[in-house]
Design a protein around this motif. Sequence first.
Motif, PDB file in Angstrom:
ATOM      1  N   ARG A   1       2.321   1.746  -3.414  1.00 33.84           N
ATOM      2  CA  ARG A   1       1.291   2.212  -4.360  1.00 33.84           C
ATOM      3  C   ARG A   1       1.069   3.708  -4.184  1.00 33.84           C
ATOM      4  NH1 ARG A   1      -2.052  -2.149  -3.214  1.00 33.84           N
ATOM      5  NH2 ARG A   1      -3.556  -0.935  -2.033  1.00 33.84           N
ATOM      6  N   ILE A   2       1.033   4.140  -2.936  1.00 32.42           N
ATOM      7  CA  ILE A   2       0.768   5.550  -2.648  1.00 32.42           C
ATOM      8  C   ILE A   2       1.937   6.420  -3.097  1.00 32.42           C
ATOM      9  CG2 ILE A   2       0.575   7.181  -0.715  1.00 32.42           C
ATOM     10  CD1 ILE A   2      -1.340   5.115   0.566  1.00 32.42           C
TER      11      ILE A   2
ATOM     12  N   LEU B   1       0.842  -1.203   0.000  1.00 33.67           N
ATOM     13  CA  LEU B   1       0.000   0.000   0.000  1.00 33.67           C
ATOM     14  C   LEU B   1       0.877   1.253   0.000  1.00 33.67           C
ATOM     15  CD1 LEU B   1      -2.777   1.394   0.214  1.00 33.67           C
ATOM     16  CD2 LEU B   1      -2.557   1.241   2.706  1.00 33.67           C
TER      17      LEU B   1
ATOM     18  N   GLN C   1      -5.457   5.819  -0.096  1.00 31.39           N
ATOM     19  CA  GLN C   1      -4.823   6.126  -1.382  1.00 31.39           C
ATOM     20  C   GLN C   1      -5.391   7.437  -1.956  1.00 31.39           C
ATOM     21  OE1 GLN C   1      -4.456   2.518  -3.551  1.00 31.39           O
ATOM     22  NE2 GLN C   1      -3.452   3.480  -5.290  1.00 31.39           N
TER      23      GLN C   1
END
Lengths: 133, 184
Positions: A72-73, A69, B52
């Motif tokens: 991805r960020i 995660l 996100q």
Amino acid sequence: MSEKQTMSPERFRAMAEAYGGSIRRWPAEPRRQAEPLLSDPRYGRILSEACALDEFLDEWTVAPPSRELAARIRLGAPASIREYFARWRLWLSGIGLAAALAGALAGGVAVAALAPMDSGWPPLTTAFGDLSD
Amino acid sequence: MNGEDPDLALIERIARGEADAVRLLVSAKLPRVLALATRMLGDRPEAEDVSQEVFERAWKQAARWQAGRARFDTWLHTVTLNLCRDRLRRRRETTVAELPEQVDPAPRPDEAMGESQRSRCVEAAVRQLPARQREAILLVHYQDMSNIEAAGVLGVSIEALESLLARARRSLRRTLRLGVEDDE
């Protein structure tokens, strides 16, 4: 002690009911006012009651984020975009270099291919004599 | 804003495109954002989506961040909370018929609870609070925000925040049967 520095038992209880039993978590001013009262068992009881709930609440934990995660960020960040374009430029320059090398190689092959096959030179000589005749 | 924003230098470095600053901000803030979203939504994959989205907004915001208006951490929490509220609203609109079975958060008196069971009881008890009280507890107790920052995120006065917190904590003590009389 001035009037401003004292804290009533009601205010003390209200702070504990709002912010909990650890005065470290109270806002700075009430915390400063509460500190002289902590040796009094009446105030200690109020904090103990509040601490019991705090401890219960602390049982609810959340697992930390995964590396995937976080990665991805980070990929969406402006720095990554710049790095991407930097890599892209490097890749393009690599392509340019490869193209130049390929061109040079192709040129060499073409020259070799266009050269007459039977030029008579060097003469095909063997131990038995000149075979080009 | 109360004092200088401790994240300001990092935000300026991100705006200049420094990869190290991005890494630092993600490792400092992602656990906080994800924890808030997970506790708000009760759904890990959805909380990761929200996290996100929060950071996508943060990257855009970094370039035009104006110091002095709000702390970056406060802004981050406001965005997280708003995105979670949107999702909860959509969830209420679309899945009313599929609500999960309600968990009774009250521990049985004779029960010695394990850690995970206590965790589930607390989660259920916090989830049963009215929305504003729940948000106040999440911001102040779990996110460790100051009263000024939490009041700013919730758009209420300090007094109103303290009232929300006190009502939430009284309600939690009752639900979790932590020896408090019904005084409301």
